[in-house]
Scaffold this active site. Structure first.
Site, PDB file in Angstrom:
ATOM      1  N   TYR A  33      -7.650 -20.576 -20.693  1.00 34.87           N
ATOM      2  CA  TYR A  33      -7.465 -21.959 -21.143  1.00 34.87           C
ATOM      3  C   TYR A  33      -7.178 -22.122 -22.643  1.00 34.87           C
ATOM      4  O   TYR A  33      -6.905 -23.213 -23.095  1.00 34.87           O
ATOM      5  CB  TYR A  33      -8.652 -22.836 -20.759  1.00 34.87           C
ATOM      6  CG  TYR A  33     -10.020 -22.214 -21.026  1.00 34.87           C
ATOM      7  CD1 TYR A  33     -10.463 -22.008 -22.324  1.00 34.87           C
ATOM      8  CD2 TYR A  33     -10.856 -21.834 -19.982  1.00 34.87           C
ATOM      9  CE1 TYR A  33     -11.691 -21.431 -22.572  1.00 34.87           C
ATOM     10  CE2 TYR A  33     -12.096 -21.253 -20.220  1.00 34.87           C
ATOM     11  CZ  TYR A  33     -12.509 -21.055 -21.514  1.00 34.87           C
ATOM     12  OH  TYR A  33     -13.719 -20.479 -21.766  1.00 34.87           O
ATOM     13  N   ASP A  49     -18.014 -22.074 -14.636  1.00 35.79           N
ATOM     14  CA  ASP A  49     -19.309 -21.464 -14.906  1.00 35.79           C
ATOM     15  C   ASP A  49     -19.204 -19.942 -14.896  1.00 35.79           C
ATOM     16  O   ASP A  49     -19.452 -19.288 -13.887  1.00 35.79           O
ATOM     17  CB  ASP A  49     -20.321 -21.943 -13.858  1.00 35.79           C
ATOM     18  CG  ASP A  49     -21.738 -21.733 -14.335  1.00 35.79           C
ATOM     19  OD1 ASP A  49     -21.920 -21.357 -15.502  1.00 35.79           O
ATOM     20  OD2 ASP A  49     -22.654 -21.948 -13.530  1.00 35.79           O
ATOM     21  N   LYS A  99     -15.095 -27.287 -16.425  1.00 38.83           N
ATOM     22  CA  LYS A  99     -15.887 -26.328 -17.184  1.00 38.83           C
ATOM     23  C   LYS A  99     -16.333 -25.250 -16.205  1.00 38.83           C
ATOM     24  O   LYS A  99     -17.259 -25.451 -15.420  1.00 38.83           O
ATOM     25  CB  LYS A  99     -17.074 -27.015 -17.850  1.00 38.83           C
ATOM     26  CG  LYS A  99     -17.807 -26.111 -18.815  1.00 38.83           C
ATOM     27  CD  LYS A  99     -18.786 -26.916 -19.636  1.00 38.83           C
ATOM     28  CE  LYS A  99     -19.519 -26.069 -20.648  1.00 38.83           C
ATOM     29  NZ  LYS A  99     -20.086 -24.827 -20.127  1.00 38.83           N
ATOM     30  N   GLU A 121     -12.085 -17.943 -19.137  1.00 44.27           N
ATOM     31  CA  GLU A 121     -13.370 -17.737 -18.483  1.00 44.27           C
ATOM     32  C   GLU A 121     -13.236 -16.671 -17.407  1.00 44.27           C
ATOM     33  O   GLU A 121     -12.305 -16.718 -16.610  1.00 44.27           O
ATOM     34  CB  GLU A 121     -13.801 -19.070 -17.844  1.00 44.27           C
ATOM     35  CG  GLU A 121     -15.266 -19.200 -17.636  1.00 44.27           C
ATOM     36  CD  GLU A 121     -16.023 -19.515 -18.930  1.00 44.27           C
ATOM     37  OE1 GLU A 121     -15.401 -19.540 -20.025  1.00 44.27           O
ATOM     38  OE2 GLU A 121     -17.241 -19.716 -18.831  1.00 44.27           O
ATOM     39  N   LYS A 172     -21.636 -32.374 -19.371  1.00 37.57           N
ATOM     40  CA  LYS A 172     -22.346 -31.552 -18.385  1.00 37.57           C
ATOM     41  C   LYS A 172     -22.756 -32.421 -17.201  1.00 37.57           C
ATOM     42  O   LYS A 172     -23.256 -33.536 -17.396  1.00 37.57           O
ATOM     43  CB  LYS A 172     -23.601 -30.942 -19.022  1.00 37.57           C
ATOM     44  CG  LYS A 172     -23.318 -29.913 -20.089  1.00 37.57           C
ATOM     45  CD  LYS A 172     -22.941 -28.590 -19.466  1.00 37.57           C
ATOM     46  CE  LYS A 172     -23.323 -27.400 -20.305  1.00 37.57           C
ATOM     47  NZ  LYS A 172     -24.695 -27.152 -20.556  1.00 37.57           N
ATOM     48  N   ASP A 178       0.826  -1.216   0.000  1.00 34.47           N
ATOM     49  CA  ASP A 178       0.000   0.000   0.000  1.00 34.47           C
ATOM     50  C   ASP A 178       0.859   1.264   0.000  1.00 34.47           C
ATOM     51  O   ASP A 178       0.557   2.235  -0.704  1.00 34.47           O
ATOM     52  CB  ASP A 178      -0.930   0.010   1.211  1.00 34.47           C
ATOM     53  CG  ASP A 178      -2.003  -1.056   1.091  1.00 34.47           C
ATOM     54  OD1 ASP A 178      -2.620  -1.409   2.103  1.00 34.47           O
ATOM     55  OD2 ASP A 178      -2.213  -1.547  -0.047  1.00 34.47           O
ATOM     56  N   CYS A 207     -64.334 -20.657 -14.989  1.00 33.06           N
ATOM     57  CA  CYS A 207     -65.740 -20.466 -15.358  1.00 33.06           C
ATOM     58  C   CYS A 207     -66.638 -21.617 -14.899  1.00 33.06           C
ATOM     59  O   CYS A 207     -67.861 -21.531 -15.011  1.00 33.06           O
ATOM     60  CB  CYS A 207     -65.865 -20.274 -16.862  1.00 33.06           C
ATOM     61  SG  CYS A 207     -65.457 -21.751 -17.808  1.00 33.06           S
ATOM     62  N   CYS A 257     -60.461 -26.123 -21.200  1.00 37.82           N
ATOM     63  CA  CYS A 257     -61.754 -25.489 -21.043  1.00 37.82           C
ATOM     64  C   CYS A 257     -62.123 -24.979 -22.436  1.00 37.82           C
ATOM     65  O   CYS A 257     -61.366 -24.218 -23.034  1.00 37.82           O
ATOM     66  CB  CYS A 257     -61.639 -24.322 -20.065  1.00 37.82           C
ATOM     67  SG  CYS A 257     -63.093 -23.269 -20.103  1.00 37.82           S
ATOM     68  N   GLU A 272     -10.345 -30.755 -18.480  1.00 42.84           N
ATOM     69  CA  GLU A 272     -10.378 -29.482 -17.757  1.00 42.84           C
ATOM     70  C   GLU A 272     -11.726 -29.296 -17.090  1.00 42.84           C
ATOM     71  O   GLU A 272     -12.720 -29.896 -17.509  1.00 42.84           O
ATOM     72  CB  GLU A 272     -10.138 -28.315 -18.742  1.00 42.84           C
ATOM     73  CG  GLU A 272      -8.797 -28.400 -19.430  1.00 42.84           C
ATOM     74  CD  GLU A 272      -8.621 -27.329 -20.509  1.00 42.84           C
ATOM     75  OE1 GLU A 272      -9.373 -26.327 -20.514  1.00 42.84           O
ATOM     76  OE2 GLU A 272      -7.724 -27.516 -21.347  1.00 42.84           O
ATOM     77  N   CYS A 302     -63.635 -26.204 -15.016  1.00 45.93           N
ATOM     78  CA  CYS A 302     -62.688 -25.098 -15.166  1.00 45.93           C
ATOM     79  C   CYS A 302     -62.621 -24.273 -13.869  1.00 45.93           C
ATOM     80  O   CYS A 302     -63.660 -23.858 -13.352  1.00 45.93           O
ATOM     81  CB  CYS A 302     -63.128 -24.203 -16.327  1.00 45.93           C
ATOM     82  SG  CYS A 302     -62.138 -22.719 -16.474  1.00 45.93           S
ATOM     83  N   CYS A 341     -64.896 -18.062 -21.357  1.00 47.16           N
ATOM     84  CA  CYS A 341     -64.259 -18.287 -20.042  1.00 47.16           C
ATOM     85  C   CYS A 341     -63.419 -17.068 -19.652  1.00 47.16           C
ATOM     86  O   CYS A 341     -62.512 -16.671 -20.398  1.00 47.16           O
ATOM     87  CB  CYS A 341     -63.384 -19.530 -20.122  1.00 47.16           C
ATOM     88  SG  CYS A 341     -62.262 -19.701 -18.733  1.00 47.16           S
TER      89      CYS A 341
HETATM   90  S1  IVH Z   1     -12.934 -24.378 -24.385  1.00 43.58           S
HETATM   91  C1  IVH Z   1     -14.987 -23.475 -28.466  1.00 43.58           C
HETATM   92  N1  IVH Z   1     -12.566 -24.824 -21.827  1.00 43.58           N
HETATM   93  O1  IVH Z   1     -17.991 -23.150 -21.751  1.00 43.58           O
HETATM   94  C2  IVH Z   1     -15.151 -22.754 -27.173  1.00 43.58           C
HETATM   95  N2  IVH Z   1     -14.522 -23.650 -22.473  1.00 43.58           N
HETATM   96  O2  IVH Z   1     -20.352 -24.142 -23.070  1.00 43.58           O
HETATM   97  C3  IVH Z   1     -14.802 -23.647 -26.051  1.00 43.58           C
HETATM   98  N3  IVH Z   1     -15.917 -22.908 -20.601  1.00 43.58           N
HETATM   99  O3  IVH Z   1     -17.970 -20.767 -24.354  1.00 43.58           O
HETATM  100  C4  IVH Z   1     -13.779 -23.087 -25.203  1.00 43.58           C
HETATM  101  N4  IVH Z   1     -14.631 -23.725 -19.014  1.00 43.58           N
HETATM  102  O4  IVH Z   1     -17.193 -20.004 -22.000  1.00 43.58           O
HETATM  103  C5  IVH Z   1     -13.372 -24.280 -22.761  1.00 43.58           C
HETATM  104  N5  IVH Z   1     -12.067 -25.250 -19.615  1.00 43.58           N
HETATM  105  C6  IVH Z   1     -12.865 -24.708 -20.534  1.00 43.58           C
HETATM  106  C7  IVH Z   1     -14.050 -24.030 -20.186  1.00 43.58           C
HETATM  107  C8  IVH Z   1     -14.863 -23.519 -21.192  1.00 43.58           C
HETATM  108  C9  IVH Z   1     -15.733 -23.049 -19.279  1.00 43.58           C
HETATM  109  C10 IVH Z   1     -17.071 -22.230 -21.220  1.00 43.58           C
HETATM  110  C11 IVH Z   1     -16.713 -21.287 -22.366  1.00 43.58           C
HETATM  111  C12 IVH Z   1     -17.508 -21.809 -23.527  1.00 43.58           C
HETATM  112  C13 IVH Z   1     -18.629 -22.534 -22.833  1.00 43.58           C
HETATM  113  C14 IVH Z   1     -19.304 -23.536 -23.723  1.00 43.58           C
END
Ligand code: IVH
Length: 641
Positions: free
Chosen positions: A197, A92, A90, A145, A285, A13, A382, A397, A88, A379, A402
């Site tokens: 990524y 969110d 995914k 992401e 997923k 700081d 009515c 209905c 990897e 219904c 009505c």
């Molecule tokens: S690869 C071709 N790697 O998931 C685009 N995507 O449902 C794919 N996402 O649009 C990119 N983690 O926003 C990739 N380890 C990962 C990811 C990832 C999250 C997202 C990304 C993509 C979406 C598709």
């Protein structure tokens, strides 16, 4: 980036403040990667568009291990060898792209529609995990992401609540909302984070696998996710999936699946992309999250077409990021099949990750003597006997008078994409019905000021507004009417195609089923529904009444579809002052054509003030409320865009 500071916060700081002092004295020494440059001072009016040099594709997805197995089999066949994948998490969040020139961050953007995104450099710069300068002076684009950690999300929502704001539904929405702030200071306060990524054009850097690409990006200074792992076969992939299906709750950020990417970049290139998705990667997923709750009641509501639908009313529970207290039960068959009873404890999941649905009843928790849920025979609105049409599952209905159905029809008729009668929502419609002022849409056109004076809180101004909104709707091009009539299967798009093709309602009404089915993009189902609809004597009478009430029955297009991406789309805009090049009515019309809602006075709800010369109190008020302001020059530039 690594959560491992080399000096104590106090030391940091102090050094930071000293740097700020020096930069104030010697502004020519401010470098673009100075830590003081993370939060820029300027508030934007809008985001610039950014065309991605290489499109940001989407990702194919699967929901079961069987489909994943198939995907792997298909790839192996295509390349005639065993394939190793980089597994990897995914994350969110939202995809972002970062462009560096000679090691310096020059541009950051959202995915947008994959071809064109938005330039959000100022906002991305506020995220500490994004390096302003790389460890090497390379020119490179990376993607990854942007997300909001669970803890930051909880904190933000707690703050939203104490400050009277609306809490965000989930961390993903919160991240998206935080990134799309015109004032980077707001983004800076939101504690966003990133995992990078994707390395674009890896061949420039002697990188041959996805796993190496991640290590390379980490060495450049990016935050990469530590959980990526190379798996040589389905068994290893299965172990990876199992591990993170169990561990996901313990992670400090949300994940919604696993991404598998062919590790060898040469193989990736060989497999290539379809127009939408790369062939060499896939998302697995997670099964939807589940939650347990108790059903207190089942309510039945009548829709516009008479279908009577049951909804379960439940103890509110958290489910995949949102609070859920109601779930559609679809129809009586579903209630019987799943044997759902009032008082039952049930498991919920989200269909397609969005719509809450009952997965099953926990019969062991059912109180003794719980009777089956009653299925209505009449219904709820009515009282007329309900029927099943043809072999439909739905209960209907079929009373055209009505009240619940008529209310839905009138509300639909008045809705934005139909006749666009502002101020005629379900509550006003219900009052008009209750006071026997309207029984069908044609009656709307005979309402008088004296009629409207009978409604709750209706005074001169609201009466005049509604009367003029109704009157204005007489001039609508006929596709709005066609859609507003609520003919089965005829949505806004079909209505426009039909209006454009037939030119007016009379030609549509007298067209044969074949002629309608021959219209491009109109199928036999729509054609049949239209012919059936206009055959009914009640409908013909209704159209005659509309005609006699001077409602326009001709297509007066070309009407453009409602614009979704323009600098004012979906925004509430106020215009004030004098303009050199534009007349106010023309400007209003043009902005409305671009999807704006143009209103007369500045309030908290105003998204943008367009201020010409000699703007007065509205300008001052907008400044006070921190409403973004645009002058005529900026406006013209945007309109040209
Ligand atoms: S690869 C071709 N790697 O998931 C685009 N995507 O449902 C794919 N996402 O649009 C990119 N983690 O926003 C990739 N380890 C990962 C990811 C990832 C999250 C997202 C990304 C993509 C979406 C598709």
């Amino acid at each position: 980036v690594e959560d491992a500071p080399t000096v104590e916060d106090k030391v940091y700081d102090q050094a930071y403040r000293q740097l700020q002092q020096l930069e104030k004295q010697f502004s020519q020494l401010i470098t673009p990667d100075s830590p003081t440059q993370r939060v820029g001072g300027q508030v934007l009016n809008k985001f610039e568009k950014k065309r991605h040099a290489i499109p940001m594709l989407s990702l194919g997805d699967v929901f079961s291990k069987a489909e994943l197995f198939e995907f792997d089999q298909r790839l192996q066949q295509q390349v005639q060898q065993a394939v190793a994948y980089n597994c990897e998490l995914k994350i969110d969040g939202l995809a972002i792209s970062l462009v560096y020139r000679d090691g310096l961050l020059v541009e950051g953007s959202t995915r947008g529609n994959g071809i064109i995104g938005e330039n959000i450099t100022n906002n991305l710069k506020t995220i500490k995990a994004i390096p302003l300068r790389l460890s090497e002076p390379v020119s490179v684009e990376v993607r990854g992401e942007c997300y909001m950690p669970k803890a930051a999300f909880a904190k933000l929502n707690a703050r939203q609540e104490t400050e009277g704001g609306t809490p965000f539904a989930n961390p993903r929405n919160a991240a998206a909302g935080s990134l799309r702030q015109l004032d980077a200071k707001v983004t800076a306060a939101r504690e966003l984070d990133t995992f990078i990524y994707t390395l674009i054009e890896p061949e420039q850097f002697n990188v041959t696998t996805q796993h190496e690409a991640i290590a390379f990006m980490q060495a450049l200074g990016f935050t990469t996710n530590p959980s990526s792992e190379v798996a040589g076969d389905m068994q290893a992939i299965d172990t990876y999936i199992k591990k993170y299906t169990t561990d996901r709750d313990a992670l400090p950020y949300g994940i919604d699946g696993i991404v598998l990417k062919v590790n060898d970049l040469a193989l990736q290139a060989q497999l290539g992309n379809t127009v939408k998705v790369p062939r060499w990667e896939i998302a697995y997923k997670f099964p939807p999250e589940e939650a347990e709750t108790v059903i207190h009641d089942i309510v039945w509501t009548v829709g516009r077409t008479g279908v009577v639908t049951p909804t379960a009313v439940m103890d509110p529970v958290q489910l995949a990021g949102t609070t859920v207290a109601r779930a559609t039960l679809h129809n009586a068959d579903m209630i019987r099949d799943k044997d759902i009873r009032i008082g039952d404890t049930v498991m919920l999941h989200k269909a397609g990750d969005i719509i809450p649905e009952v997965s099953r009843v926990l019969v062991a928790k059912r109180p003794a003597d719980t009777p089956p849920a009653p299925i209505p025979e009449v219904c709820p609105s009515c009282g007329q006997k309900l029927v099943h049409l043809d072999d439909e599952v739905a209960l209907r209905c079929i009373n055209p008078m009505c009240p619940a159905q008529v209310q839905e029809q009138l509300t639909h008729f008045a809705s934005r994409n139909a006749m666009n009668i502002d101020g005629l929502g379900p509550k006003i419609v219900a009052q008009l019905q209750a006071k026997h002022l309207v029984k069908d849409v044609a009656d709307l056109y005979h309402l008088t000021a004296a009629d409207l004076a009978k409604l709750d809180k209706f005074k001169e101004k609201s009466i005049n507004n509604l009367l003029s909104a109704i009157n204005n709707s007489r001039q609508n091009s006929v596709e709005r009417l066609i859609f507003g009539l609520g003919i089965r299967h005829v949505g806004g798009k079909a209505a426009r195609i039909l209006a454009e093709h037939f030119g007016d309602l009379d030609h549509l009404m007298t067209a044969s089923q074949e002629a309608i089915a021959d219209v491009p993009n109109i199928g036999p189902t729509i054609a049949e529904a239209i012919v059936t609809y206009f055959k009914a004597a009640t409908v013909q009478k209704l159209i005659t009444q509309l005609r006699e009430a001077d409602v326009n029955l001709r297509y007066t297009g070309p009407t453009k579809p409602v614009v979704k991406d323009s600098f004012v789309a979906g925004k509430t805009v106020v215009i004030t002052g004098k303009f050199a090049e534009l007349s106010r009515p023309a400007l209003t019309k043009q902005l409305e054509g671009l999807g704006a809602k143009v209103t007369g006075s500045v309030s908290k709800k105003t998204d943008l003030l367009i201020a010409g010369d000699a703007a007065g109190s509205k300008l001052a008020k907008a400044q006070g409320l921190n409403v973004p302001i645009m002058n005529e020059t900026e406006l013209l530039a945007n309109l040209k865009d």
